[in-house]
Structures are given as structure tokens and as C-alpha cells.
Scaffold this motif. Structure first.
Motif, PDB file in Angstrom:
ATOM      1  N   ARG A  81       0.826  -1.216   0.000  1.00  0.00           N
ATOM      2  CA  ARG A  81       0.000   0.000   0.000  1.00  0.00           C
ATOM      3  C   ARG A  81       0.855   1.259   0.000  1.00  0.00           C
ATOM      4  N   SER A 125     -17.972  -0.125   4.335  1.00  0.00           N
ATOM      5  CA  SER A 125     -16.717  -0.041   3.597  1.00  0.00           C
ATOM      6  C   SER A 125     -15.989   1.277   3.855  1.00  0.00           C
ATOM      7  N   ASP A 126     -14.665   1.205   3.917  1.00  0.00           N
ATOM      8  CA  ASP A 126     -13.840   2.403   4.030  1.00  0.00           C
ATOM      9  C   ASP A 126     -13.792   3.190   2.731  1.00  0.00           C
ATOM     10  N   MET A 127     -14.381   2.631   1.666  1.00  0.00           N
ATOM     11  CA  MET A 127     -14.390   3.295   0.365  1.00  0.00           C
ATOM     12  C   MET A 127     -15.541   4.274   0.228  1.00  0.00           C
ATOM     13  N   ARG A 258      -9.697  -3.124  -0.026  1.00  0.00           N
ATOM     14  CA  ARG A 258     -10.793  -2.729   0.851  1.00  0.00           C
ATOM     15  C   ARG A 258     -10.699  -1.272   1.300  1.00  0.00           C
ATOM     16  N   THR A 259      -9.587  -0.619   0.991  1.00  0.00           N
ATOM     17  CA  THR A 259      -9.398   0.782   1.360  1.00  0.00           C
ATOM     18  C   THR A 259      -8.973   1.570   0.131  1.00  0.00           C
ATOM     19  N   PHE A 260      -8.930   2.874   0.273  1.00  0.00           N
ATOM     20  CA  PHE A 260      -8.521   3.747  -0.825  1.00  0.00           C
ATOM     21  C   PHE A 260      -7.147   3.329  -1.354  1.00  0.00           C
ATOM     22  N   GLU A 261      -6.164   3.218  -0.449  1.00  0.00           N
ATOM     23  CA  GLU A 261      -4.807   2.872  -0.865  1.00  0.00           C
ATOM     24  C   GLU A 261      -4.736   1.439  -1.388  1.00  0.00           C
TER      25      GLU A 261
END
Length: 297
Positions: A81, A125-127, A258-261
Motif C-alpha cells: 500500500r 466499507s472504508d471506500m 478494501r481501502t482507498f490505498e
């Protein structure tokens, strides 16, 4: 020179280490260098390991001679990441090192990058706030996630790419990409941008003309046939095949982020793997430039 996986990984490692390898500081050197990290990321995408735990076990058992140290899953995830800027730099490095970089024909298209299906996933979701709902015409269904807008040469070599909310106008995304790096269009005299009907706009065409580029797109029924439109059918097959390479062979839809990065670097990882294969096939003078057959096993 051969075009097997070991040859590609060795050539890629040397190229990255020579050009953008990490600066050496006083103190203990890192156990896994930036060059090794990027090379492993490409190998993971080419070999089709969507599961990081399975991938690390494979590296330990099969690639241990080339990579004596590999972190555990948590460490690998964290390093990957954090490597997004490095992966982006590597994509551009490989593209510039080929003749394809000077091609004044660009193909533009977008493809869905699904990030979740169930409503509970969307809610937790973190998105949230970055991803959104969009429509996938090829699957005739709605999806929740992002859209990958890819600008590439007819050979499939990536020039520009971006991830955006599906509701964001593709023309706005492309204009923002060109605004960020205006020299790319300025350095290509007679640039022809080939796109589909989603890029229809007088303002957008005027903006491209201001940058010294011309837009080639299909005409509507009420329009006169546009210049060069007869060539579009074969060109559209090229961009569809590029998307098929990313999705069918490099498992873009099974990115696992699962995340932006996490999503950004996994998409970049697959774009880098495609760029690396094109770059190595070009250097080894292979008849099919975008073939991944020699590297996927």
C-alpha cells in the motif's frame, strides 16, 4: 534474450534498481528493497495470485532463491500500500523506455472496478465517499465501486490512468488528467484521441483542439459520417482486448482491495504487470507485443 518469467523479473529488477532504486542511507539497509518489492508485485499479478497468503507461501517455496526475504502477510500488505507512488513511477519508466511512448494515437476507455456487492458491505466499507454506484453495460447490471479510465497506445502501453467515482463524467476525468500533465499532449504533434460515444461534447472537442489533439469517435445517426470513422471498429477491438487482458488474465475484478490505498495500488499493480510484459516483449522482439502467455505459469 528469452521471454520467460525469470527473464522478465530479472530485467525488470535491474531496470528499476538502476533508475529508481531506493536511496541508500546510513544504518541498517531494508530487508526488502523497493526494487524487489515492485518486482514481486509484478510477479504476483502475472501469476494470478489474488490471495496474499497463498502468494507469500509460493514465494517462500518457489522464488526463495531470487528473494531471500519476504515479509508476512500483514507486512506485505503494508509495504504494498505504501508503494503506490513507486508503482506509478515504474509504469511511466517502462512506457518511456519503448518506441510506443512516441505513438501519436491514444485510445481512451473506462472499465468498472467493482469494490462490493452486498448492501452491508457498502455501508461499512472504508471506500464510502470515493466509490459509488454505476452501470456496467457489458454485464448489463449495476455495480458499486470505481471506474478505471485508461489512456493507452494501440499496443496497450499505458500512458495515463485514473480511478474515479462512476458518476463522474469521463470527459471531466480525462481533462483533469491532461491538466495534470499538459506536456504529454503537447509533446505529441498530430495527436489523435480515439474514444467512444461517451466522450461526445463540443466543449470537450474544443478543449482537445486547444491542446493540439483531435478526437475520433463514432457519429450519431443524425450526424454526418466523421473523418476516419471506418477505422473505429478495428480500433475498438484493441481497447476491448486491453480491458480483457486486465480483467481476464490479470484478475482486475478480483483485486481484493478494501481501502482507498489498497484498491489504488492493486489496480496500479496490474497495470504495471501489463506494462512490464509489453516492455519485455518489445525488448526481446516478440511477435505478439501484449502476450502474457510466457509469464503466467
Amino acid at each position: 534474450m528469452t521471454n520467460n518469467l525469470d527473464a522478465l523479473l530479472t530485467a525488470l529488477y535491474v531496470k528499476i534498481d538502476d533508475e529508481i532504486g531506493g536511496t541508500r542511507w546510513l544504518g541498517r539497509p531494508p530487508q526488502l528493497t523497493d526494487s524487489e518489492l515492485v518486482t514481486l508485485a509484478v510477479a504476483q499479478a502475472l501469476l494470478g495470485f489474488a490471495s496474499e497468503s497463498r502468494w507469500l507461501r509460493f514465494v517462500d517455496s518457489r522464488l526463495g532463491a531470487m528473494f531471500p526475504y519476504v515479509p508476512r502477510q500483514l507486512g506485505w500488505n503494508k509495504l504494498l500500500r505504501a508503494a503506490l507512488p513507486l508503482v506509478k513511477k515504474a509504469i511511466r519508466l517502462l512506457a518511456v523506455d519503448t518506441d510506443f511512448w512516441f505513438d501519436n494515437h491514444w485510445i481512451v476507455d473506462s472499465t468498472p472496478v467493482e469494490c462490493g456487492r452486498s448492501r452491508p458491505t457498502v455501508k461499512r466499507s472504508d471506500m464510502a465517499g470515493w466509490a459509488g454506484y454505476g452501470y456496467c453495460a457489458s454485464h448489463s447490471r449495476f455495480f458499486w465501486g470505481l471506474r478505471l479510465l485508461l489512456v493507452c497506445t494501440p499496443t496497450g502501453m499505458p500512458v495515463l490512468w485514473a480511478l474515479a467515482n462512476p458518476k463522474t463524467d469521463e470527459r471531466e476525468v480525462l481533462s483533469a488528467m491532461l491538466d495534470r500533465e499538459p506536456h504529454l499532449a503537447a509533446d505529441q504533434p498530430g495527436l489523435l484521441v480515439i474514444a467512444d460515444k461517451g466522450f461526445v461534447s463540443k466543449e470537450f472537442e474544443a478543449d482537445l483542439a486547444f491542446r493540439g489533439a483531435e478526437l475520433l469517435r463514432p457519429s450519431f445517426k443524425r450526424e454526418k459520417k466523421r473523418k476516419g470513422e471506418s477505422l473505429l471498429k478495428s480500433v475498438r477491438q484493441l481497447i476491448e482486448s486491453v480491458n480483457d487482458t486486465l480483467k481476464g488474465q490479470l484478475d482486475l475484478e478480483q483485486h481484493g482491495g478494501r481501502t482507498f490505498e489498497g484498491v489504488a495500488v492493486r489496480v496500479a499493480q496490474r497495470i504495471l504487470a501489463m506494462a512490464a510484459a509489453i516492455w519485455h516483449n518489445h525488448k526481446t522482439r516478440q511477435p505478439v507485443i501484449r502476450s502474457l502467455i510466457a509469464y503466467d505459469h
